[in-house]
Design an enzyme around this catalytic site. Structure first.
Site, PDB file in Angstrom:
ATOM      1  N   HIS A 140      -3.402  -4.132  11.049  1.00  0.00           N
ATOM      2  CA  HIS A 140      -4.031  -3.717   9.712  1.00  0.00           C
ATOM      3  C   HIS A 140      -2.970  -2.764   9.156  1.00  0.00           C
ATOM      4  O   HIS A 140      -1.947  -2.454   9.861  1.00  0.00           O
ATOM      5  CB  HIS A 140      -5.271  -2.779   9.898  1.00  0.00           C
ATOM      6  CG  HIS A 140      -6.378  -3.398   9.854  1.00  0.00           C
ATOM      7  ND1 HIS A 140      -7.089  -3.634  11.271  1.00  0.00           N
ATOM      8  CD2 HIS A 140      -7.411  -4.058   8.948  1.00  0.00           C
ATOM      9  CE1 HIS A 140      -7.887  -4.769  10.766  1.00  0.00           C
ATOM     10  NE2 HIS A 140      -8.328  -4.978   9.812  1.00  0.00           N
ATOM     11  N   LYS A 172      -4.958   2.519   7.365  1.00  0.00           N
ATOM     12  CA  LYS A 172      -6.277   2.398   8.074  1.00  0.00           C
ATOM     13  C   LYS A 172      -6.253   3.649   9.112  1.00  0.00           C
ATOM     14  O   LYS A 172      -5.510   3.724   9.750  1.00  0.00           O
ATOM     15  CB  LYS A 172      -6.316   0.746   8.477  1.00  0.00           C
ATOM     16  CG  LYS A 172      -7.786   0.886   9.203  1.00  0.00           C
ATOM     17  CD  LYS A 172      -8.191  -0.751   9.672  1.00  0.00           C
ATOM     18  CE  LYS A 172      -9.555  -0.704  10.341  1.00  0.00           C
ATOM     19  NZ  LYS A 172     -10.501  -0.400   9.406  1.00  0.00           N
TER      20      LYS A 172
END
Length: 265
Positions: free
Chosen positions: A153, A157
């Site tokens: 990600h 995140k």
């Protein structure tokens, strides 16, 4: 026409949700909620996301008006507050918040006795099909199998592994008849033995602007199956959440997930 209200409307997912609620047929964006005191209150959402409904302005999250279903992709602290507000006003709620604790899940289960709730770690149709596919792979390969999950990600995140990676692991564990918490391995730096075939290993990458990538590896001697899902836009998740909101309207109280929405159970 289903009237949609979005919590955390100025966040990355929030802005995508504003657009998705605007362009999706049979839905109307009527609420774009931000924290009390935000400088965005009163500002037209179209000024921040040109594809969002130009008739809607950002408003205080404590003022919920003219909405049929609420959507929340905020952080856990915000979700707890928004959950309370939804129950107080008897409004259905779609939740995409990740990084929830066991206590948070207990709050959801209790709230679902009063309002209908859809909670999913990932609202992508593809990911939810993947959750079914990994269960098939886990059962068909048998016990002579090594299972690993990789996820990547963007650098912003916070939770790791991602909620989606955990959902994949939990689906595999359910299919194998395992307790996920007993077989999940998040760190091998202090392990000095070879990998057990009764475990699910997790690996994480954070960097750049990666929207989301998940791969489940099923490896035996001589072959390897890789089941991968890659998201290239947050609109994938936003449109799935709007679909869940449309499905949730007029449902009886209870705690549902995206598998229910897509009739994959």
């Amino acid at each position: 026409m289903i009237r949609i209200g979005v919590f955390g409307a100025n966040g990355r997912m929030g802005l995508a949700l504003l657009e998705a609620a605007t362009i999706k047929e049979q839905t109307q964006l009527t609420g774009a909620y931000v924290r009390s005191g935000s400088s965005l209150i009163g500002v037209n959402v179209n000024q921040i996301n040109s594809a969002a409904d130009k008739s809607v302005c950002f408003s205080d999250e404590n003022t919920l008006e003219s909405v049929d279903v609420l959507i929340d992709f905020t952080l856990p602290d915000g979700m707890r507050s928004h959950l309370k507000r939804a129950v107080e006003q008897s409004l259905p709620l779609v939740i995409g918040t990740t990084g929830l604790t066991a206590d948070d899940m207990a709050l959801l289960e209790n709230a679902a006795k009063h309002i209908p709730i859809v909670f999913a770690r990932n609202y992508s149709v593809g990911v939810n099909v993947l959750l079914n596919l990994v269960q098939t792979a886990a059962t068909k390969f048998g016990d002579d199998l090594d299972i690993e999950i990789f996820e990547a990600h963007h650098r912003h995140k916070i939770d790791a592994p991602s909620g989606t990676a955990l959902a994949i692991g939990e689906s595999i564990a359910d299919a194998k008849g395992w307790n996920h918490e007993e077989v999940a391995v998040y760190d091998r730096s202090q392990i000095e033995t070879e990998k057990s075939q009764n475990e699910i290993g997790y690996s994480v990458l954070r960097g750049g602007d990666i929207v989301g990538e998940h791969t489940a590896y099923f490896a035996t001697m001589g072959e390897r199956l890789e089941l991968t899902h890659k998201a290239s836009s947050r609109m994938t998740f936003a449109l799935g959440a709007i679909r869940a909101a449309s499905w949730l309207q007029n449902k009886p109280v209870g705690l549902y997930d995206m598998q229910d929405v897509l009739d994959l159970k």
